[in-house]
Every structure is written in structure tokens, then in C-alpha cells.
Design a protein around this motif. Structure first.
Motif, PDB file in Angstrom:
ATOM      1  N   ASN A 105      13.158  48.540 -13.778  1.00  0.00           N
ATOM      2  CA  ASN A 105      12.107  48.528 -14.794  1.00  0.00           C
ATOM      3  C   ASN A 105      12.667  47.969 -16.104  1.00  0.00           C
ATOM      4  O   ASN A 105      13.468  48.614 -16.773  1.00  0.00           O
ATOM      5  CB  ASN A 105      11.575  49.944 -15.019  1.00  0.00           C
ATOM      6  CG  ASN A 105      10.451  49.989 -16.035  1.00  0.00           C
ATOM      7  OD1 ASN A 105      10.001  48.958 -16.541  1.00  0.00           O
ATOM      8  ND2 ASN A 105       9.982  51.184 -16.339  1.00  0.00           N
ATOM      9  N   PHE A 142       2.678  46.247  -6.150  1.00  0.00           N
ATOM     10  CA  PHE A 142       2.658  46.816  -7.504  1.00  0.00           C
ATOM     11  C   PHE A 142       3.723  46.212  -8.422  1.00  0.00           C
ATOM     12  O   PHE A 142       3.808  46.583  -9.589  1.00  0.00           O
ATOM     13  CB  PHE A 142       2.872  48.334  -7.439  1.00  0.00           C
ATOM     14  CG  PHE A 142       1.776  49.079  -6.742  1.00  0.00           C
ATOM     15  CD1 PHE A 142       0.613  49.444  -7.403  1.00  0.00           C
ATOM     16  CD2 PHE A 142       1.896  49.414  -5.400  1.00  0.00           C
ATOM     17  CE1 PHE A 142      -0.401  50.134  -6.763  1.00  0.00           C
ATOM     18  CE2 PHE A 142       0.898  50.103  -4.741  1.00  0.00           C
ATOM     19  CZ  PHE A 142      -0.257  50.460  -5.422  1.00  0.00           C
ATOM     20  N   ILE A 158       3.581  54.657  -9.633  1.00  0.00           N
ATOM     21  CA  ILE A 158       4.010  53.450 -10.351  1.00  0.00           C
ATOM     22  C   ILE A 158       3.485  53.468 -11.791  1.00  0.00           C
ATOM     23  O   ILE A 158       4.190  53.058 -12.728  1.00  0.00           O
ATOM     24  CB  ILE A 158       3.532  52.183  -9.625  1.00  0.00           C
ATOM     25  CG1 ILE A 158       4.188  52.098  -8.246  1.00  0.00           C
ATOM     26  CG2 ILE A 158       3.861  50.933 -10.429  1.00  0.00           C
ATOM     27  CD1 ILE A 158       5.691  52.124  -8.260  1.00  0.00           C
ATOM     28  N   LEU A 189       8.344  45.228 -13.720  1.00  0.00           N
ATOM     29  CA  LEU A 189       9.005  45.793 -12.544  1.00  0.00           C
ATOM     30  C   LEU A 189       9.492  44.714 -11.597  1.00  0.00           C
ATOM     31  O   LEU A 189       8.713  43.893 -11.104  1.00  0.00           O
ATOM     32  CB  LEU A 189       8.045  46.738 -11.808  1.00  0.00           C
ATOM     33  CG  LEU A 189       7.474  47.904 -12.624  1.00  0.00           C
ATOM     34  CD1 LEU A 189       6.647  48.814 -11.717  1.00  0.00           C
ATOM     35  CD2 LEU A 189       8.582  48.699 -13.310  1.00  0.00           C
ATOM     36  N   ILE A 211       4.823  49.078  -1.777  1.00  0.00           N
ATOM     37  CA  ILE A 211       5.183  48.978  -3.195  1.00  0.00           C
ATOM     38  C   ILE A 211       5.228  47.524  -3.668  1.00  0.00           C
ATOM     39  O   ILE A 211       5.101  47.247  -4.862  1.00  0.00           O
ATOM     40  CB  ILE A 211       6.538  49.666  -3.472  1.00  0.00           C
ATOM     41  CG1 ILE A 211       6.701  49.902  -4.988  1.00  0.00           C
ATOM     42  CG2 ILE A 211       7.706  48.853  -2.913  1.00  0.00           C
ATOM     43  CD1 ILE A 211       7.860  50.789  -5.353  1.00  0.00           C
TER      44      ILE A 211
END
Length: 274
Positions: free
Chosen positions: A95, A76, A52, A100, A73
Motif C-alpha cells: 500500500n 481491487f 480492502i 495498492l 483480490i
């Protein structure tokens, strides 16, 4: 595909393993269809936090996320779509200049596949499995007003998912006495190379009108072959893969995905394997 140069945008899929993934074939075809200067690659990732950081540092514009990172994930990401929060898993990352965003398109891929063959509201769906794919499909079906039964080898895990969506759960041993409109296999049973196996027998299949398998390798699993012999309509896993991938492309590019072209290139690739 356009020539790769300093202006090429980078997208990819992260997971372990991912070398078998059809996503690069599908997504690169979609980029080429619009003459988008982008390339989509497969990244074998075992250390998620480092990956990441790399996404942000290198400006990778979008990710597909697969096993085993769909849940981890989430911690993050800067923002998570409401449906993905409910499902508890992410398969798509956008992104936006280091910010994100996480989405789940698996549920939509399943619903679009099913809606080609059946109504959903008020129908009874029996789902085999309680993992990530089962969760996505179950939440999508619930959203559409379906009646859902979860059948999992680990009964407690099946009960936990059923409780979340106000559905019913049964032990695997009860499969022979269950009936419904649609049977959906979300387990890996029948996946290459164990292509001669099926999660259920013909007596179970006789109680359903439509059978869907989320496995797409092989294109026609043992389960689907048996279902056709029993007179059931069938849906293969490739359609779900294509539709969820098409929605990823839409999220990344804001363009209408070339679904038929994506399906044809995937079918052609898989037919070569057989």
C-alpha cells in the motif's frame, strides 16, 4: 518487538481461516530484527471488498493474502506485477499511500528452495495438483527452462494449466508410469491432522531423485518420510513459506530479510507442536 504506539505501522495477513498462520511469528521477528516500529496481525476476512476499504482507510501498509482471496483480490488492486498477472493470483499487497500494488512471491519461494538442492533448467518436474500453489510453481519453473508435467485429480483442470505453460498433463491414474527428476506435491494430502496420508506410494517415489512437499505442517510429512527411505533428497514446505515471506518483507520495507532467523523461529514453533 518495539512498544506499540501512535507511530506503529500495521501489516497483516487476510484469509479464511488464518488463525493457524505462521506468518505473524515470522514477520514480527523480521520487524524486530531491524527495530522497525511495526506489527503484523492475522485478520479473518470473509468479505473482501470491505477489508480492502479498511486497508486504505486505516493505512495498513502491507498484506499477505491467502486462501480464499488470492484470485478475487486482483480486481481491487491498482497495479499488478507482470509475473503475478501470468500466475493469476496475488499473495502480497503493498500500500503506497492508498495505491495498492499486487505481487506473487510464492513462485520465488519455491524456486529458491529448489535451487538449494538441484539445477532447474532442463530437468523434468512432475507437479501434483493444479491449484494456486501449483500455478505459481509451474510458472516459476517454466521461467527457468524446466520441463513440466502436471498431474491432477481433475484432469481437465490439469490440462488447462499445462496448456498455459506449454507443458504436459496426465490423469492421476497415470502416476505409476511417470518418471522425472523432481516430484512436487502441491496438494493438501498429508497436512495436519491427516498426517498419515501420502499422495503417492513408494513405487512412484523410486523414480525421482528429489521430492518436495509444499505442506509444512507437519515439518516432515508422510511423503517426505517415505521419500527419504527410498533414498531421495527432500525439501519440506517450510523453506518455501519462509522464502516467500522473506520476499514479502523485502517488498514492504526495501530491507534484506533475516531469512535464517525467520526460519529458526518458525522451526522452533512447529517443533513445540509435535
Amino acid at each position: 518487538m518495539m512498544p506499540i504506539d501512535a507511530e506503529t505501522s500495521l501489516y497483516g495477513i487476510i484469509g479464511h481461516p488464518v488463525r493457524h498462520s505462521l506468518s505473524p511469528i515470522i514477520q514480527n521477528l523480521a520487524f524486530t530484527s531491524y527495530n522497525i516500529n511495526a506489527v503484523y496481525l492475522a485478520f479473518e476476512v470473509t468479505e473482501l471488498s470491505g477489508a480492502i476499504k479498511g486497508v486504505k482507510a486505516l493505512g495498513i501498509k502491507g498484506l499477505s493474502v491467502t486462501i480464499p482471496h488470492k484470485i478475487n483480490i486482483m480486481s481491487f488492486l491498482d497495479e499488478i506485477d507482470i509475473m503475478a498477472q501470468k500466475i493469476g493470483a496475488i499473495n502480497t499487497v503493498v500500500n503506497r499511500d492508498g495505491y495498492l500494488l499486487g505481487f506473487n512471491t510464492d513462485w520465488l519461494g519455491a524456486l529458491l528452495s529448489l535451487k538449494e538442492k538441484t539445477e532447474i533448467k532442463g530437468k523434468r518436474f512432475v507437479i501434483l495438483g493444479a491449484g494456486g500453489a501449483a500455478r505459481a510453481i509451474a510458472f516459476g519453473l517454466k521461467k527457468e527452462g524446466a520441463e513440466i508435467i502436471i498431474v491432477n485429480r481433475t484432469y481437465e483442470k490439469g490440462c488447462a494449466l499445462a496448456k498455459e505453460i506449454n507443458a504436459h498433463a496426465f490423469p492421476w491414474e497415470k502416476l505409476p508410469v511417470l518418471a522425472g527428476d523432481v516430484l512436487i506435491n502441491t496438494t493438501p494430502i498429508g497436512m495436519w491432522p491427516e498426517i498419515d496420508t501420502s499422495p503417492v506410494d513408494e513405487k512412484v517415489l523410486a523414480k525421482f531423485e528429489l521430492v518436495m512437499d509444499t505442506v509444512y505442517r507437519p515439518l516432515k510429512t508422510k511423503l517426505l518420510q517415505m521419500a527419504e527411505k527410498m533414498g531421495c533428497n527432500t525439501i519440506g514446505g517450510l523453506k518455501m513459506l519462509i522464502y516467500q515471506g522473506a520476499e514479502q518483507f523485502r517488498l514492504w520495507t526495501k530491507k534484506e530479510p533475516p531469512v535464517e532467523k525467520m526460519l529458526k523461529v518458525a522451526e522452533k514453533f512447529l517443533e513445540k507442536e509435535n
